[in-house]
Design an enzyme around this catalytic site. Structure first.
Site, PDB file in Angstrom:
ATOM      1  N   SER A 132       0.829  -1.376  -0.166  1.00 52.25           N
ATOM      2  CA  SER A 132      -0.070   0.037  -0.016  1.00 52.25           C
ATOM      3  C   SER A 132       0.880   1.426   0.025  1.00 52.25           C
ATOM      4  O   SER A 132       1.579   1.517  -0.967  1.00 52.25           O
ATOM      5  CB  SER A 132      -0.994  -0.122   1.316  1.00 52.25           C
ATOM      6  OG  SER A 132      -2.180   0.697   0.961  1.00 52.25           O
ATOM      7  N   ASP A 148      -8.733  -5.644  -4.634  1.00 55.21           N
ATOM      8  CA  ASP A 148      -8.641  -4.231  -4.389  1.00 55.21           C
ATOM      9  C   ASP A 148      -9.596  -3.514  -5.204  1.00 55.21           C
ATOM     10  O   ASP A 148     -10.171  -4.065  -6.108  1.00 55.21           O
ATOM     11  CB  ASP A 148      -6.879  -4.205  -4.895  1.00 55.21           C
ATOM     12  CG  ASP A 148      -6.179  -4.222  -3.902  1.00 55.21           C
ATOM     13  OD1 ASP A 148      -6.251  -3.299  -2.938  1.00 55.21           O
ATOM     14  OD2 ASP A 148      -5.048  -4.737  -4.044  1.00 55.21           O
ATOM     15  N   HIS A 203      -7.262  -6.320  -0.237  1.00 58.85           N
ATOM     16  CA  HIS A 203      -5.829  -5.388   0.114  1.00 58.85           C
ATOM     17  C   HIS A 203      -5.277  -6.058   1.461  1.00 58.85           C
ATOM     18  O   HIS A 203      -4.158  -5.513   1.430  1.00 58.85           O
ATOM     19  CB  HIS A 203      -6.379  -4.019   0.088  1.00 58.85           C
ATOM     20  CG  HIS A 203      -5.431  -3.107   0.259  1.00 58.85           C
ATOM     21  ND1 HIS A 203      -5.052  -2.303  -0.759  1.00 58.85           N
ATOM     22  CD2 HIS A 203      -4.993  -2.329   1.556  1.00 58.85           C
ATOM     23  CE1 HIS A 203      -3.803  -1.427  -0.563  1.00 58.85           C
ATOM     24  NE2 HIS A 203      -3.900  -1.446   0.833  1.00 58.85           N
TER      25      HIS A 203
END
Length: 303
Positions: free
Chosen positions: A164, A247, A279
């Site tokens: 991320s 995602d 995610h």
């Protein structure tokens, strides 16, 4: 390698044409988790990270809270395989949390499966917002990589992995000027997991309340805008861009476009969409030796 049938492949609506509400939604990863509610997904991720770190510290040979600089929080945890040697591959991990949350103390997901195969794992702390600025975080991460190279000059390769926001910080190392650090790291691979590489959309989301990014800050720190012109330190260094099936469409777009930009340069890039993960699972599953991404990482290191 790529399957574009996943639920989240890029939206046909450019982000600049999205409503403020939709843009916020696209850049809130927990809202796209299908197996759990958003809050529970975040709690579960943190809990798995804490448990993995507690286990790693209790059972692996390690050096904890090692300073890589003089600043507050400029520390790394280094976990070693059982075999004692400095001629090891080193895997550095930069945690996510939108540059404003997360910690090395809950991020040792991959320590067990990687150290079991002879890889040293370094979990890096950096100064998150609002105390830390993005420019400073990039500088910290750069210094952490230089620190590992200087401390372990006989390493068998340095591999950078970020998740991320951490994937953004890892990607910024593709652009680093190592000359002022007095060392050229032996960078052999990058694993950029569910990352953000063009920061301009973030300026217009609630994530920017803590970050306080100007448009200029965002552009200066966007590898998507700069990497095509950058020269690879080593043309054989692999860059793997990874995104989870669940995602958001914007996260898919960010990863796919960054991969395409890498390909336009001279980077040895590849792209993976991992099926049936969101995610958070994409990193939680690194605790498992048979996990797809764990195996990709090991194959890249030992090919």
């Amino acid at each position: 390698m790529m399957d574009v049938s996943g639920v989240g492949f890029p939206s046909k609506v450019p982000w600049k044409k999205m409503s403020a509400e939709e843009l916020e939604n696209q850049y809130c990863p927990s809202r796209w988790v299908v197996r759990l509610g958003a809050e529970e997904a975040l709690r579960t991720y943190s809990q798995i990270g804490i448990e993995a770190t507690t286990r790693a510290r209790a059972t692996r040979k390690s050096l904890l809270h090692v300073p890589y600089g003089d600043g507050e929080g400029e520390k790394v945890d280094i976990y070693f395989p059982d075999e004692s040697s400095e001629a090891l591959p080193f895997f550095l991990f930069f945690h996510g949390g939108y540059w404003q949350s997360g910690s090395k103390d809950e991020s040792a997901f991959m320590v067990h499966p990687l150290t079991a195969q002879g890889v040293a794992v370094v979990i890096v702390a950096y100064g998150i917002a609002p105390k830390g600025t993005l420019d400073h975080m990039v500088d910290q991460v750069t210094r952490s990589v230089a620190f590992v190279q200087k401390r372990y000059p006989s390493n068998k390769g340095i591999y950078l992995c970020g998740h991320s926001a951490g994937a953004h910080l890892a990607a910024m190392m593709l652009l680093a000027d190592w000359t002022k650090h007095g060392v050229t790291p032996n960078l052999r691979g990058f694993f950029l997991v569910s990352g953000v590489f063009d920061l301009e959309p973030i300026v217009y989301t609630s994530q920017n309340v803590a970050l306080q990014l100007t448009l200029e800050d965002a552009q200066r720190n966007s590898p998507q805008l700069k990497v095509a012109q950058a020269q690879p330190v080593d043309p054989t260094c692999r860059v793997l861009v990874v995104v989870g099936q669940f995602d958001s469409p914007e996260f898919h777009r960010q990863s796919w476009e960054f991969y395409q930009t890498l390909c336009q340069g001279e980077w040895k890039a590849s792209f993976e969409e991992l099926h049936d993960v969101d995610h958070f699972e994409i990193v939680e599953n690194l605790t498992q030796k048979d996990n797809v991404l764990t195996q990709i990482i090991l194959k890249t290191i030992f090919q």
